[in-house]
Design an enzyme around this catalytic site. Structure first.
Site, short mmCIF file in Angstrom:
data_model
loop_
_atom_site.label_atom_id
_atom_site.label_comp_id
_atom_site.label_asym_id
_atom_site.label_seq_id
_atom_site.Cartn_x
_atom_site.Cartn_y
_atom_site.Cartn_z
N THR A 1 0.87 -1.19 0.00
CA THR A 1 0.00 0.00 0.00
C THR A 1 0.90 1.23 0.00
O THR A 1 1.91 1.27 0.71
CB THR A 1 -0.96 0.02 1.21
OG1 THR A 1 -0.22 -0.16 2.42
CG2 THR A 1 -2.01 -1.09 1.10
N ALA A 2 0.50 2.20 -0.82
CA ALA A 2 1.33 3.39 -1.06
C ALA A 2 1.31 4.33 0.15
O ALA A 2 0.42 4.27 1.00
CB ALA A 2 0.81 4.11 -2.30
N ARG B 1 -10.30 -0.42 -5.84
CA ARG B 1 -9.87 0.96 -6.09
C ARG B 1 -9.67 1.25 -7.57
O ARG B 1 -9.38 2.38 -7.95
CB ARG B 1 -8.56 1.23 -5.34
CG ARG B 1 -8.72 1.14 -3.84
CD ARG B 1 -7.39 0.99 -3.12
NE ARG B 1 -6.57 2.19 -3.08
CZ ARG B 1 -6.73 3.18 -2.22
NH1 ARG B 1 -7.71 3.13 -1.34
NH2 ARG B 1 -5.92 4.22 -2.23
N HIS C 1 -7.43 -4.80 -6.56
CA HIS C 1 -6.78 -3.63 -5.99
C HIS C 1 -7.62 -3.05 -4.83
O HIS C 1 -7.72 -1.85 -4.64
CB HIS C 1 -6.59 -2.57 -7.09
CG HIS C 1 -5.34 -1.74 -6.96
ND1 HIS C 1 -4.28 -1.85 -7.81
CD2 HIS C 1 -4.97 -0.77 -6.08
CE1 HIS C 1 -3.33 -0.99 -7.49
NE2 HIS C 1 -3.73 -0.32 -6.43
N LYS D 1 0.10 -9.37 -9.86
CA LYS D 1 -0.96 -8.98 -8.92
C LYS D 1 -2.04 -8.20 -9.66
O LYS D 1 -1.75 -7.18 -10.28
CB LYS D 1 -0.35 -8.10 -7.82
CG LYS D 1 -1.36 -7.47 -6.87
CD LYS D 1 -0.65 -6.76 -5.74
CE LYS D 1 -1.61 -6.07 -4.80
NZ LYS D 1 -2.15 -4.83 -5.34
N TYR E 1 5.58 -1.08 -10.06
CA TYR E 1 4.81 -0.44 -11.12
C TYR E 1 5.81 -0.15 -12.23
O TYR E 1 6.88 0.40 -11.98
CB TYR E 1 4.22 0.90 -10.65
CG TYR E 1 2.95 0.80 -9.84
CD1 TYR E 1 1.85 0.08 -10.32
CD2 TYR E 1 2.82 1.45 -8.62
CE1 TYR E 1 0.67 0.01 -9.59
CE2 TYR E 1 1.64 1.38 -7.88
CZ TYR E 1 0.57 0.67 -8.38
OH TYR E 1 -0.60 0.60 -7.66
N VAL F 1 -10.24 -8.77 3.17
CA VAL F 1 -9.92 -9.68 4.28
C VAL F 1 -9.87 -8.88 5.58
O VAL F 1 -9.06 -7.97 5.74
CB VAL F 1 -8.57 -10.40 4.03
CG1 VAL F 1 -8.12 -11.16 5.27
CG2 VAL F 1 -8.71 -11.33 2.83
N ASP G 1 -6.40 -11.20 -2.58
CA ASP G 1 -6.58 -10.10 -1.62
C ASP G 1 -7.87 -9.37 -1.91
O ASP G 1 -8.53 -9.59 -2.93
CB ASP G 1 -5.36 -9.17 -1.57
CG ASP G 1 -5.23 -8.22 -2.76
OD1 ASP G 1 -6.20 -8.00 -3.50
OD2 ASP G 1 -4.12 -7.68 -2.94
N SER H 1 -6.85 -10.23 -7.49
CA SER H 1 -7.01 -8.95 -6.80
C SER H 1 -7.73 -7.96 -7.70
O SER H 1 -7.51 -7.96 -8.92
CB SER H 1 -5.62 -8.38 -6.45
OG SER H 1 -5.70 -7.08 -5.93
N THR I 1 2.25 -5.23 -10.43
CA THR I 1 0.83 -4.89 -10.39
C THR I 1 0.34 -4.60 -11.80
O THR I 1 0.89 -3.74 -12.49
CB THR I 1 0.60 -3.68 -9.46
OG1 THR I 1 1.05 -4.07 -8.16
CG2 THR I 1 -0.86 -3.29 -9.39
C1 LIG Z 1 -4.36 2.99 0.54
C2 LIG Z 1 -4.04 1.90 -0.43
C3 LIG Z 1 -2.92 2.04 -1.25
C4 LIG Z 1 -2.60 1.02 -2.15
N1 LIG Z 1 -1.45 1.14 -2.88
C5 LIG Z 1 -1.09 0.12 -3.69
C6 LIG Z 1 0.14 0.16 -4.39
O1 LIG Z 1 0.91 1.11 -4.27
N2 LIG Z 1 0.44 -0.87 -5.21
C7 LIG Z 1 -0.37 -1.96 -5.34
O2 LIG Z 1 -0.06 -2.89 -6.08
N3 LIG Z 1 -1.54 -2.05 -4.67
C8 LIG Z 1 -1.91 -1.04 -3.84
N4 LIG Z 1 -3.07 -1.15 -3.14
C9 LIG Z 1 -3.87 -2.38 -3.23
C10 LIG Z 1 -3.44 -3.40 -2.19
O3 LIG Z 1 -2.18 -3.95 -2.49
C11 LIG Z 1 -4.43 -4.56 -2.08
O4 LIG Z 1 -4.65 -5.11 -3.35
C12 LIG Z 1 -5.76 -4.15 -1.46
O5 LIG Z 1 -5.57 -3.19 -0.46
C13 LIG Z 1 -6.45 -5.37 -0.87
O6 LIG Z 1 -7.68 -5.02 -0.33
P1 LIG Z 1 -7.93 -4.72 1.24
O7 LIG Z 1 -7.43 -3.35 1.48
O8 LIG Z 1 -9.40 -4.82 1.35
O9 LIG Z 1 -7.18 -5.76 2.03
C14 LIG Z 1 -3.42 -0.13 -2.25
C15 LIG Z 1 -4.55 -0.25 -1.42
C16 LIG Z 1 -4.85 0.73 -0.52
C17 LIG Z 1 -6.04 0.55 0.38
#
Ligand SMILES: Cc1cc2nc3c(=O)[nH]c(=O)nc-3n(C[C@H](O)[C@H](O)[C@H](O)COP(=O)(O)O)c2cc1C
Length: 351
Positions: free
Chosen positions: A79-80, A253, A250, A226, A131, A284, A281, A248, A157
C-alpha cells in the site's frame, strides 16, 4: 472508545485519528465502491463447514509462499504512502511484519526507500511491488534496488494502467502533503503535493504480456502478477512464466463493478490447476476470511487496509497488534474447523 479487539474496531479508531483526506484515501474505492463492499461481503457470505472430534491440541498457522516460510498464510499487501498513516511509515510496517513472522510487500510508491525498509527489518523476508513506469530506465533501477536490498520477489501490479476514479479523493481534494516524500519518484521531479491521479500518471499504460520477458531478464527474482481477475488471464500468466499470481481488484480501487475476489478465486484456481501458487486479496478483515480463502484454493492472502488501520492507530505497534490479532484469529478458526494447519483445509471446509 475501549481498546480495539477486531480489525473493524481499528478502522473506526483510525478514522478518528486521521485527517479526512488521508482516511478517505485509505478507505475509499473507485466509483460507487461496489467492488470494495463486494469484496468484504463475499467473504462474509461464505460459510465454514467445521469438522469435529479432531485432535487440535497443537495447531500451527505456518506455511510457505514461493518456498519462503511464514508464520501464517497472510502477507502485508503493498500500500502506497504509509507515512500518511503514521510517521513510522513503511519501516514501521516492515518491523511489524517481521515481528509477527510474515512478509511485507513494499509498494513502488512508498514513502521510504527500498534500502531503508530492508535496514528496518534486516533478517526478515520482503517482497517488492513494481509499477512499470513510462520511464523504463527508472523502472530498471527499482528492480536493481530490490535485488541489491534482498527482496525475495517482484510483485508486478497489472491492474493499474490508469488510476480508478476515486471519488472520496475528489470530494476531499486529497493531495499527498508536501512534506511526505515518495523517493522512487524523486528522480522524475515535481511530485511533491501531488494528487493520487498525478502520482499514478507515471505508470506506463502500454505495458503488455510481451513485456514480461524483458522484466524477467532484469533479475533472477520470482515474478508474481498482482491483479488477475479471470481464468483467461490466469492461463496467460502461467504461459508467460509467472511464478505466482494474486487474484485482486486492488481493493476495489481500480475498475468498479467487478466481481468480488472471493467469487473469482475458484475459477482462477481451477484454471491454474496447481501449476503456480495463487494468492488472493481484497476485503480480508478476519482470520476466518483467510481460512475461507484457503478452502477456495488460495495458498495465502494479502491484507492491505487491515494493517494500515493498525499503523494509523499506533504506528509500528498498532500494525503489529493487527497482524498478531489476525494470526490468532486464523489459528482459532483453523482449530474450530478441525484443522491443525493451513494444509489441512480442504474445499469441503467452506461453501
Ligand atoms: C491505501 C491503499 C494504497 C494502495 N497502494 C497500492 C500500491 O501502491 N500498489 C499496489 O499494487 N496495490 C496497492 N493497493 C492495493 C493493495 O495492495 C491490495 O490489493 C488491497 O488493499 C487489498 O484489499 P484490502 O485493502 O481490502 O485488504 C493499495 C490499497 C490501498 C487501500
Amino acid at each position: 472508545m475501549s481498546d480495539p479487539v477486531c480489525v473493524t474496531d481499528y478502522e473506526r479508531l483510525a478514522e478518528s485519528k486521521l485527517q479526512a483526506g488521508a482516511f478517505g484515501y485509505y478507505a475509499g474505492g473507485a466509483g460507487d465502491e461496489l467492488a470494495l463492499s463486494g469484496n468484504v461481503e463475499a467473504w462474509r457470505r461464505l460459510r465454514l463447514r467445521p469438522r469435529v472430534l479432531v485432535d487440535v491440541s497443537a495447531v500451527s498457522t505456518e506455511t510457505t509462499v514461493l518456498g519462503t516460510p511464514v508464520s501464517m498464510p497472510l502477507l502485508v499487501a503493498p500500500t502506497a504512502i504509509q507515512r500518511l498513516a503514521h510517521p513510522d511509515g513503511e519501516p514501521g510496517m516492515a518491523r511489524a511484519a517481521a515481528a509477527v513472522g510474515t512478509i511485507m510487500c513494499l509498494s513502488t510508491l512508498a514513502t521510504a526507500t527500498a534500502e531503508e525498509v530492508a535496514a528496518a527489518a534486516p533478517g526478515a523476508p520482503r517482497w517488492f511491488q513494481l509499477y512499470v513506469l513510462r520511464d523504463r530506465g527508472i523502472t530498471r533501477t527499482f528492480v536493481e534496488q530490490a535485488v541489491e536490498h534482498g527482496y525475495g520477489a517482484i510483485v508486478l501490479t497489472v491492474d493499474a494502467p490508469r488510476l480508478g476514479r476515486r471519488e472520496r479523493d475528489l470530494r476531499t481534494g486529497f493531495r499527498v502533503p508536501e512534506e511526505i516524500v515518495v523517493p522512487s519518484l524523486a528522480a522524475l521531479g515535481g511530485w511533491e503535493g501531488a494528487t493520487p491521479l498525478e502520482l499514478l500518471g507515471a505508470i506506463d499504460p502500454a505495458l503488455g504480456w510481451e513485456d514480461l520477458a524483458e522484466l524477467r531478464s532484469l533479475s533472477m527474482l520470482p515474478l508474481v502478477l498482482k491483479g488477475i481477475q479471470t481464468a483467461e488471464d490466469a492461463e496467460l500468466a502461467v504461459e508467460y512464466g509467472a511464478d505466482a499470481i494474486v487474484v485482486s481488484n486492488h481493493g476495489g480501487r481500480q475498475l468498479d463493478s467487478v466481481a468480488a475476489t472471493a467469487a473469482l478465486l475458484p475459477e482462477v484456481v481451477e484454471a491454474v490447476a496447481g501449476r503456480i501458487e495463487v494468492y488472493v486479496d481484497g476485503g480480508v478483515r478476519r482470520g476466518s476470511d483467510v481460512v475461507k480463502a484457503l478452502a477456495l484454493g488460495a495458498r495465502a492472502v494479502l491484507a492491505g487496509r487491515a494493517p494500515l488501520w493498525g499503523l494509523a492507530c499506533d504506528g509500528e505497534a498498532g500494525a503489529r497488534s493487527v497482524l498478531q490479532l489476525l494470526r490468532d484469529e486464523i489459528e482459532l478458526a483453523l482449530a474450530l474447523c478441525g484443522c491443525t494447519a493451513p494444509g489441512s483445509v480442504t474445499r469441503e471446509h467452506a461453501r
